[in-house]
Design an enzyme around this catalytic site. Structure first.
Site, PDB file in Angstrom:
ATOM      1  N   ASP A   1       0.899  -1.150   0.000  1.00  0.00           N
ATOM      2  CA  ASP A   1       0.000   0.000   0.000  1.00  0.00           C
ATOM      3  C   ASP A   1       0.936   1.196   0.000  1.00  0.00           C
ATOM      4  OD1 ASP A   1      -1.439   2.290   0.881  1.00  0.00           O
ATOM      5  OD2 ASP A   1      -3.025   0.970   1.606  1.00  0.00           O
ATOM      6  N   HIS A   2       1.012   1.913  -1.102  1.00  0.00           N
ATOM      7  CA  HIS A   2       2.089   2.901  -1.214  1.00  0.00           C
ATOM      8  C   HIS A   2       1.961   4.026  -0.181  1.00  0.00           C
ATOM      9  CE1 HIS A   2      -0.692   5.332  -3.687  1.00  0.00           C
ATOM     10  NE2 HIS A   2       0.106   6.355  -3.469  1.00  0.00           N
TER      11      HIS A   2
ATOM     12  N   HIS B   1      -5.823   2.865   1.429  1.00  0.00           N
ATOM     13  CA  HIS B   1      -5.084   4.001   1.978  1.00  0.00           C
ATOM     14  C   HIS B   1      -5.771   4.615   3.210  1.00  0.00           C
ATOM     15  CE1 HIS B   1      -3.166   3.342  -1.757  1.00  0.00           C
ATOM     16  NE2 HIS B   1      -3.894   4.129  -2.506  1.00  0.00           N
TER      17      HIS B   1
HETATM   18  C1  BG6 Z   1      -3.832   5.133  -6.015  1.00  0.00           C
HETATM   19  C2  BG6 Z   1      -5.184   5.244  -6.655  1.00  0.00           C
HETATM   20  O1  BG6 Z   1      -3.757   3.981  -5.204  1.00  0.00           O
HETATM   21  O2  BG6 Z   1      -3.602   6.274  -5.205  1.00  0.00           O
HETATM   22  C3  BG6 Z   1      -5.292   6.523  -7.469  1.00  0.00           C
HETATM   23  O3  BG6 Z   1      -5.407   4.125  -7.489  1.00  0.00           O
HETATM   24  C4  BG6 Z   1      -4.936   7.710  -6.614  1.00  0.00           C
HETATM   25  O4  BG6 Z   1      -6.604   6.662  -8.000  1.00  0.00           O
HETATM   26  C5  BG6 Z   1      -3.609   7.491  -5.918  1.00  0.00           C
HETATM   27  O5  BG6 Z   1      -4.880   8.847  -7.467  1.00  0.00           O
HETATM   28  C6  BG6 Z   1      -3.321   8.598  -4.938  1.00  0.00           C
HETATM   29  O6  BG6 Z   1      -2.008   8.460  -4.480  1.00  0.00           O
HETATM   30  P1  BG6 Z   1      -1.155   9.726  -4.046  1.00  0.00           P
HETATM   31  O7  BG6 Z   1       0.144   9.139  -3.611  1.00  0.00           O
HETATM   32  O8  BG6 Z   1      -1.057  10.607  -5.240  1.00  0.00           O
HETATM   33  O9  BG6 Z   1      -1.915  10.354  -2.943  1.00  0.00           O
END
Ligand code: BG6
Length: 520
Positions: free
Chosen positions: A207-208, A270
């Site tokens: 989960d990034h 997230h």
């Molecule tokens: C991703 C989603 O996991 O997270 C995207 O699939 C979203 O739709 C993105 O835009 C948001 O990530 P960050 O790091 O830009 O907040």
């Protein structure tokens, strides 16, 4: 200012406290399934290159791309170089780094269902292990369409690449990209499929958000300081707001997004991670399982919603045409490859409760959406008012409450709002803010989340990856909402204009409780 800036860069600062030794992973090979896809080119290859640049990769390291397109090692290397030049945090590519990094990139062309391809892969890995001394250390990365995951996992099992090895044979680990399932049943099934080949300690569900510095800092802020934790509970906190807003629309990802919607794309993963980090109890030790035990307990304490509660406590929205940064943008239904009568959510607001000793009765309001006026992710704890007000003249509105904001992105930082006396002869009180900004205090740019997470997986540290029970519990909550939505007609979509802060029902959701969304 709450925090003064260290005058030396962090790495050189002799006063740096609590520093952990930086470790270099064992020699290893990373195998990317879906090597020609978007994620590989935008994130994975640039992350690996940046790690190479910072000498965080082992000297003996190789990347093997596995995909359907008829490429050779050379075509894949050329594409990799192009993507790094385009998307890397540090660019352009430095020849000295590329020379070593680029020549260790290989490619296996195969259909995911073709067992021969996996035999070819096993042969290549055996050869690389011999030549490079990577000792059987293999990190697989699933970056394909999720419908291919079971086939790939099964085939890795068939050729013996997934098995848990003895300590002398090296290690085999697998990183699994999102989406991890579509609902609770499919997540359980995917977990069972993975478990038929890999043991849980080999599995890294990514989960990034957990790779973001500011998300990790939630734990540091809470548990490395003595002054905040005593206030971090139902005695003092009135409510919590978590917002993840984006200006972006669906960016050509129509078919994926239309199946998923914001609730699966952002909330299940997230936002649930943010909720669990903010609400968890302090773990006994800072190891992967102690931390994940505490996070999972929070998710277990969030009751799944009944269909009636879904109506009362959730709002879904979908954007129509509007303006973003002064430019007209189409509505969701007009986006490329989105059905013109789609009922997919591009905005969600939810009110949750964590039913435990610390948080009982404290509402947690979540809101997230696409095509909102600005990109921001923040967690705000609003504190209760003092028990007795000395400074409110009769008939005047109550003083503004104290709010602690953890700003995750952009302008990463932490701020605390409190009331102060306006200089002068009368007792006028105005809210002021103490601000800490990461950029100002540390003066270094954060690494991309993927850099940290890939490195951790190579090091065998699963702290920042989600465990099986955690992902299933998050799905149980989200699936109860999806089930409730199925029973009730969706609102008339579109119900918010691109560039606005979402549907009016979301305002009503929080205003019914006598509270307001924060102005961002
Ligand atoms: C991703 C989603 O996991 O997270 C995207 O699939 C979203 O739709 C993105 O835009 C948001 O990530 P960050 O790091 O830009 O907040």
């Amino acid at each position: 200012m709450m925090a003064s800036s260290p005058s030396l860069p962090l790495a050189l600062n002799p006063l740096r406290q609590g520093a952990q030794q930086e470790r270099t992973p064992d020699p290893c090979v990373m195998i990317i399934f879906g090597a020609t896809g978007d994620l590989t080119h935008r994130k994975l290859l640039p992350a690996l290159y940046n790690l190479a640049l910072e000498r965080r990769l082992p000297q003996n390291f190789s990347v093997v791309g596995f995909a359907r397109r008829p490429y050779t090692d050379e075509t894949f290397q050329a594409e990799a170089r192009e993507s790094i030049n385009k998307f890397s945090r540090r660019r352009p590519v430095q020849e000295a780094v590329w020379e070593h990094f680029g020549k260790n990139i290989h490619y296996v062309q195969s259909n995911f269902s073709d067992e021969e391809g996996y035999k070819k892969l096993a042969e290549l890995l055996a050869k690389l292990d011999q030549e490079l001394g990577t000792k059987g250390n293999h990190l697989f990365y699933l970056s394909t369409n999720p419908s291919d995951y079971p086939t790939i996992i099964h085939n890795l099992g068939q050729v013996g690449l997934g098995r848990q090895k003895s300590s002398t044979e090296g290690w085999s680990r697998i990183i699994v990209e999102k989406p991890f399932g579509h609902d609770l049943a499919s997540a359980l099934e995917l977990n069972d499929t993975i478990a038929s080949v890999f043991r849980e300690n080999q599995v890294y569900r990514i989960d990034h958000y957990l790779g973001k510095e500011t998300v990790q800092n939630i734990l540091v802020f809470r548990f490395a300081n003595g002054i905040f934790e005593p206030l971090w509970n139902r005695q003092y906190v009135d409510h919590i707001q978590i917002v993840v807003s984006e200006e972006l629309g669906v960016e050509g990802r129509g078919p994926y997004y239309d199946e998923s919607g914001t609730i699966r794309d952002m909330v299940q993963n997230h936002m649930m991670q943010l909720v669990s980090l903010v609400c968890m109890e302090p773990p006994g030790t800072f190891d992967a399982n102690s931390i994940r035990d505490e996070k999972t307990k929070v998710l277990r304490a969030i009751q799944t919603l009944t269909p009636d509660e879904v109506v009362e406590r959730t709002v879904r929205g979908q954007y129509g045409p509007g303006m973003i940064m002064g430019q007209p943008v189409p509505g969701y239904r007009e986006e490329e490859r989105v059905p013109p009568d789609s009922i997919t959510d591009t905005y969600v607001a939810i009110k949750l409760f964590v039913d435990n000793w610390r948080w009982a009765g404290v509402p947690i309001y979540l809101r997230t959406g696409k095509r909102l006026p600005k990109r921001t992710t923040e967690i705000a704890l609003q504190f209760k008012q003092p028990p007795h007000s000395l400074f409110n003249a009769p008939g005047t509105p109550p003083l503004e409450p104290n709010v602690l904001v953890l700003q995750i992105q952009p302008n990463e930082g932490i701020s605390l709002k409190f009331g102060a006396k306006v200089p002068g002869h009368t007792m006028n009180i105005r809210p002021v803010t103490m601000d800490f900004r990461f950029g100002q205090s540390f003066g270094v740019a954060s690494a991309d989340a993927y850099e940290r997470l890939i490195l951790d997986a190579m090091l065998g540290d699963s702290t920042l990856f989600t465990r099986r029970d955690e992902v299933e519990q998050a799905w149980a909550i989200v699936t109860s909402i999806l089930d409730g939505w199925k029973l009730h007609m969706p609102p008339k979509f579109p119900n918010y204009e691109a560039g606005s802060w979402g549907p009016k029902e979301a305002d009503e959701l929080i205003e019914r409780d006598g509270r307001h969304w924060r102005r961002l």
